[in-house]
Design a protein around this motif. Structure first.
Motif, PDB file in Angstrom:
ATOM      1  N   ASN A 176      12.993  11.353  22.568  1.00 12.99           N
ATOM      2  CA  ASN A 176      12.404  10.342  21.694  1.00 12.99           C
ATOM      3  C   ASN A 176      10.888  10.297  21.806  1.00 12.99           C
ATOM      4  O   ASN A 176      10.187   9.986  20.839  1.00 12.99           O
ATOM      5  CB  ASN A 176      12.982   8.965  22.016  1.00 12.99           C
ATOM      6  N   GLY A 177      10.366  10.599  22.990  1.00 12.39           N
ATOM      7  CA  GLY A 177       8.920  10.591  23.164  1.00 12.39           C
ATOM      8  C   GLY A 177       8.230  11.591  22.248  1.00 12.39           C
ATOM      9  O   GLY A 177       7.179  11.294  21.655  1.00 12.39           O
ATOM     10  N   TRP A 178       8.829  12.772  22.129  1.00 12.86           N
ATOM     11  CA  TRP A 178       8.239  13.793  21.251  1.00 12.86           C
ATOM     12  C   TRP A 178       8.300  13.356  19.796  1.00 12.86           C
ATOM     13  O   TRP A 178       7.343  13.531  19.029  1.00 12.86           O
ATOM     14  CB  TRP A 178       8.961  15.125  21.428  1.00 12.86           C
ATOM     15  N   ALA A 179       9.444  12.803  19.380  1.00  6.21           N
ATOM     16  CA  ALA A 179       9.584  12.371  17.987  1.00  6.21           C
ATOM     17  C   ALA A 179       8.660  11.187  17.685  1.00  6.21           C
ATOM     18  O   ALA A 179       8.057  11.116  16.602  1.00  6.21           O
ATOM     19  CB  ALA A 179      11.032  11.991  17.704  1.00  6.21           C
ATOM     20  N   ALA A 180       8.538  10.265  18.636  1.00  9.58           N
ATOM     21  CA  ALA A 180       7.691   9.095  18.418  1.00  9.58           C
ATOM     22  C   ALA A 180       6.235   9.494  18.230  1.00  9.58           C
ATOM     23  O   ALA A 180       5.510   8.882  17.430  1.00  9.58           O
ATOM     24  CB  ALA A 180       7.833   8.133  19.595  1.00  9.58           C
ATOM     25  N   LYS A 181       5.789  10.528  18.944  1.00  9.88           N
ATOM     26  CA  LYS A 181       4.400  10.975  18.803  1.00  9.88           C
ATOM     27  C   LYS A 181       4.127  11.584  17.434  1.00  9.88           C
ATOM     28  O   LYS A 181       2.970  11.744  17.039  1.00  9.88           O
ATOM     29  CB  LYS A 181       4.055  11.971  19.915  1.00  9.88           C
ATOM     30  N   LEU A 182       5.181  11.920  16.704  1.00  9.06           N
ATOM     31  CA  LEU A 182       5.022  12.373  15.325  1.00  9.06           C
ATOM     32  C   LEU A 182       5.117  11.214  14.340  1.00  9.06           C
ATOM     33  O   LEU A 182       4.991  11.413  13.131  1.00  9.06           O
ATOM     34  CB  LEU A 182       6.082  13.424  14.983  1.00  9.06           C
ATOM     35  N   GLY A 183       5.398   9.998  14.849  1.00 11.29           N
ATOM     36  CA  GLY A 183       5.450   8.823  13.998  1.00 11.29           C
ATOM     37  C   GLY A 183       6.828   8.459  13.493  1.00 11.29           C
ATOM     38  O   GLY A 183       6.974   7.533  12.687  1.00 11.29           O
ATOM     39  N   TYR A 184       7.881   9.159  13.967  1.00 12.16           N
ATOM     40  CA  TYR A 184       9.230   8.879  13.482  1.00 12.16           C
ATOM     41  C   TYR A 184       9.863   7.714  14.242  1.00 12.16           C
ATOM     42  O   TYR A 184       9.779   7.662  15.477  1.00 12.16           O
ATOM     43  CB  TYR A 184      10.125  10.113  13.633  1.00 12.16           C
TER      44      TYR A 184
END
Length: 504
Positions: A427-435
């Motif tokens: 989730n950390g990786w996806a959150a850094k893309l704004g998702y």
């Protein structure tokens, strides 16, 4: 050979032809030759996971048990990261005064590599037994002592008569397998041989026929697939149709593990985790089993309950329960459906949890646009096809990857989901893309059965309603990769025996 007779746990590459590297479409997963998939490799790998981590994650849950990691101190230090979660598990089980997990390392150094670490291991076992007085001790052999030729079994057999508690052991060398899920098998090996096969009382006898009026008893293997709320939900459902439950081996003591040999049926909650133990209980104790569904979402929960009920002629009671529960669950999620309808979701997790969660999302009116599984084996194959059929044939990309965030980020930028559902480190990786993101599993949450169906719908709707944290994170965090990478196929570094990987 099987769990009882294996001297060393085989890697899942050999035992179930598991695959760790593949990129393609969901509709093609059932058409791939599993031997070819097994041989796939990456020419570049960014991350990975050693089988020691899931092994420790299981064995440290055993109450009043000390785990000795035989090897360099770095291997043993992984116990730090698991301690908080395991203490919280114990709190959820009604023990507010839960203590830290007991883990130790033999801390082999350069001198031990030259002269051998057997003496140090023997001394560590005896010291732990005398000083800490645990109810059992588990020894895990890691890479270094295996390479230098330490005789783990010899040391165990020498020390066993000197202590009056169960002494468990298993080989857990990370270099022997790339499939981290082999670590679950390693933990099963230690538990079965320590608490059953080599216990001072010997293996329990096989259970006789069930007496008239006696309620059936079902083993539910909890492993890493459930927190306490999910265990309560499963026990509630099975009790209501007249079935008693034994839950283990996680957080189970010796007596509970031995009681699992006396059940009338063994039920898996995650087939990809559980088949090694299920096969042992079936082969050695004649216990039939259910090993195909995970009770997440309405359809899979229905199938799971009916498969269990059929073994005992309880289909009618199960069907009545299912109708009541499904009706209440559907009514409860009605208020969330407008926010979820048509939402495009990407899922990332262990394979079986990922594919069945995909089915749950589809039941809520959502669309799967991508899925990343940590590994692939035969247990998940048919579920990919089910997901595609449920979307009227609308396909989606599948990435089989032991983490590999560079592939995940590339794929997310291509499919652009409305919601990402994965474990916290994904989730950390996806959150850094704004998702917007939701966590696919936490020990506090309900996820299985009908309560889980409601809670997942509520969680997804809530996070979609307020994604401001992820949005601001995406606006203020730079990309971890060069722009050129996003122009390539996310599977560009996956190779097969025949050719480089196909494009997304």
């Amino acid at each position: 050979m099987g769990l009882k007779h294996d001297k060393v746990v085989p890697g899942r590459e050999d035992r179930v032809a598991a695959c760790m590297a593949h990129g393609g479409c969901a509709s093609g997963m059932g058409k791939q030759d599993k031997i070819c998939l097994k041989n796939n490799e990456r020419t570049f790998s960014q991350a990975g996971l050693c089988q020691l981590l899931p092994t420790l994650g299981m064995l440290l849950t055993l109450p009043d048990t000390a785990v000795i990691v035989h090897g360099a101190i770095g291997c043993g230090s992984t116990g730090f990261g698991m301690n908080t979660a395991i203490r919280l598990h114990h709190v959820l089980r009604g023990n507010p005064n839960a203590k830290d997990s007991l883990w130790f390392t033999t801390n082999l150094d350069e001198s031990d590599v030259v002269h051998g670490g057997e003496q140090r291991l023997e001394e560590t076992i005896l010291t732990v037994a005398e000083k800490y007085r645990p109810q059992s001790i588990i020894v895990l052999q890691t890479c270094t002592p295996s390479i230098i030729g330490d005789d783990l079994v010899g040391v165990i057999e020498k020390v066993r008569p000197l202590i009056d508690i169960p002494l468990l052991y298993s080989h857990c060398e990370g270099f022997k397998t790339k499939v981290w899920a082999t670590g679950y098998d390693v933990a099963f090996y230690a538990i079965v041989h320590g608490f059953i096969e080599k216990d001072k009382e010997g293996p329990p006898p096989k259970k006789g026929p069930r007496q008239p009026g006696e309620r059936p008893v079902v083993n539910v293997i909890n492993l890493a697939s459930m927190g306490k709320p999910d265990e309560i939900e499963i026990e509630r459902l099975l009790n209501e149709i007249g079935i008693d439950v034994v839950i283990g081996p996680n957080f189970a003591n010796r007596e509970t593990v031995r009681r699992m040999t006396q059940a009338d049926l063994t039920v898996s909650v995650c087939p990809t985790h559980d088949d090694y133990l299920v096969d042992y209980l079936h082969t050695e104790y004649g216990i039939p089993f259910v090993l195909k569904d995970m009770p997440i979402g309405l359809a899979n929960t229905r199938n799971w309950l009916l498969d269990i009920a059929r073994h005992f002629g309880l289909e009618k009671k199960a069907e009545e329960l299912i109708e009541r529960e499904e009706s209440k669950a559907r009514q409860a999620v009605q208020r969330f459906l407008p926010a979820l309808k048509g939402i495009k979701v990407f899922i990332s997790a262990g394979e079986f949890r990922a594919v069945v969660t995909g089915g749950l999302f589809q039941e809520l009116g959502m669309e799967i646009v991508g899925l990343r599984s940590y590994h692939h084996d035969e247990f998940g194959t048919e579920f990919y096809e089910q997901l595609v059929r449920a979307q009227q044939g609308k396909d989606f990309p599948v990435d089989i990857a032991n983490f590999q965030p560079f592939e995940l980020i590339n794929l997310l930028q291509k499919v652009k989901p409305d919601l990402f559902c994965g474990h916290v480190y994904d989730n950390g990786w996806a959150a850094k893309l704004g998702y917007p993101t939701i966590t696919i599993f936490r020990i506090f949450d309900h996820y299985v059965g009908y309560r889980g169906f409601y809670e997942v719908a509520k969680k997804a709707a809530r996070n979609l309603r307020n994604p401001s944290f992820q949005k601001r994170l995406g606006e203020n965090v730079g990309s971890a990769y060069r722009p050129e990478w996003y122009q390539q196929s996310p599977f560009a570094y996956i190779k097969t025996d025949a050719s480089p990987a196909a494009a997304a």
